[in-house]
Write an enzyme that holds these catalytic residues in place. Structure first.
Site, PDB file in Angstrom:
ATOM      1  N   GLY A  26       6.448 -51.097  42.020  1.00 22.31           N
ATOM      2  CA  GLY A  26       7.114 -50.689  43.358  1.00 22.31           C
ATOM      3  C   GLY A  26       7.838 -49.835  43.218  1.00 22.31           C
TER       4      GLY A  26
ATOM      5  CB  CYS B 164      15.265 -53.542  39.964  1.00 20.32           C
ATOM      6  SG  CYS B 164      15.516 -52.308  41.009  1.00 20.32           S
ATOM      7  CG  LEU B 165      11.413 -49.175  37.524  1.00 25.39           C
ATOM      8  CD1 LEU B 165       9.931 -48.142  38.022  1.00 25.39           C
ATOM      9  CD2 LEU B 165      10.861 -49.405  36.074  1.00 25.39           C
TER      10      LEU B 165
ATOM     11  CD  GLN C 196      13.759 -48.709  42.916  1.00 19.65           C
ATOM     12  OE1 GLN C 196      12.914 -48.847  43.349  1.00 19.65           O
ATOM     13  NE2 GLN C 196      14.817 -48.764  41.872  1.00 19.65           N
TER      14      GLN C 196
ATOM     15  CG  HIS D 101      12.482 -55.657  45.088  1.00 21.68           C
ATOM     16  ND1 HIS D 101      12.977 -56.855  44.252  1.00 21.68           N
ATOM     17  CD2 HIS D 101      12.606 -54.762  44.928  1.00 21.68           C
ATOM     18  CE1 HIS D 101      13.803 -54.842  43.227  1.00 21.68           C
ATOM     19  NE2 HIS D 101      13.105 -54.451  42.936  1.00 21.68           N
ATOM     20  CD  GLU D 102       9.942 -51.515  45.381  1.00 20.72           C
ATOM     21  OE1 GLU D 102      10.355 -50.470  45.414  1.00 20.72           O
ATOM     22  OE2 GLU D 102       9.731 -52.497  44.658  1.00 20.72           O
TER      23      GLU D 102
ATOM     24  CG  HIS E 133      15.400 -50.275  46.294  1.00 17.94           C
ATOM     25  ND1 HIS E 133      16.468 -50.240  46.004  1.00 17.94           N
ATOM     26  CD2 HIS E 133      14.409 -51.388  45.240  1.00 17.94           C
ATOM     27  CE1 HIS E 133      15.763 -50.867  44.616  1.00 17.94           C
ATOM     28  NE2 HIS E 133      14.886 -51.540  44.534  1.00 17.94           N
TER      29      HIS E 133
END
Ligand code: NI
Length: 181
Positions: free
Chosen positions: A47, A100-101, A52, A142-143, A146
């Protein structure tokens, strides 16, 4: 379109509250969504949220058929979710490892609602209303975090259950399951 660079933890833009999208079927939004998918694919993520890549809009994408980073997780439908709203369907939460990226090379345990309903709009502005459980529900939570400037490291269940993926794997703590992004 383009693979964009992913902001990393410490960049203050990751802590900002994103703004709702009000215009659909416009080139800027379509290009943003393409860039998100290109970037997620390049990073093998599960995701990605617009903040981000430095865009402060309430847009997230997620989903995969078979992600080599998370071989034990069930497939999650490829989804564009805009201006999302999450409603927990049960009080029950479950713990799971996340990555997480924006926090490359690390994983930590986070408690998330196990059953949720999420609604919002798709890329064309059409309403979405979905119920999700397990890993699917975890990725969405999670997404969407952000969009409110929340990184999973702010939600760690136990600071001792956080570390470098390689060390967690080497010591048998991680297995291979349960990591958004
Ligand atoms: Ni993330």
């Amino acid at each position: 379109m383009a693979i964009r660079s992913v902001l990393r933890l410490g960049d203050p833009r990751l802590l900002q509250i994103a703004t709702e999208v009000s215009e659909f079927n416009v080139p800027d939004l379509d290009a943003l969504i393409e860039d998100l998918f290109d970037t997620m694919a390049a990073e093998e993520g599960a995701g990605l949220a617009a903040p981000q890549i430095g865009v402060g809009l309430r847009v997230v994408i997620f989903g995969f058929d078979n992600n080599p980073r998370y071989p034990d997780n069930e497939a999650v439908p490829k989804t564009v979710l805009i201006n999302p709203k999450i409603t927990p369907l049960l009080k029950e939460k479950e713990e799971g490892w996340e990555g997480c990226l924006s926090v490359p090379g690390m994983r930590g345990v986070v408690s998330r609602y196990s059953h949720i309903r999420y609604s919002g709009l798709d890329a064309t502005g059409t309403a979405i209303d979905v119920t999700a459980t397990g890993f699917h529900a975890r990725v969405v939570q999670h997404e969407c975090d952000h969009l409110d400037g929340i990184i999973y490291t702010q939600r760690l269940s136990d600071a001792k259950k956080f570390g470098f993926t390689e060390e967690l794997l080497n010591s048998g703590q991680l297995g291979s399951a349960g990591c958004p992004e």
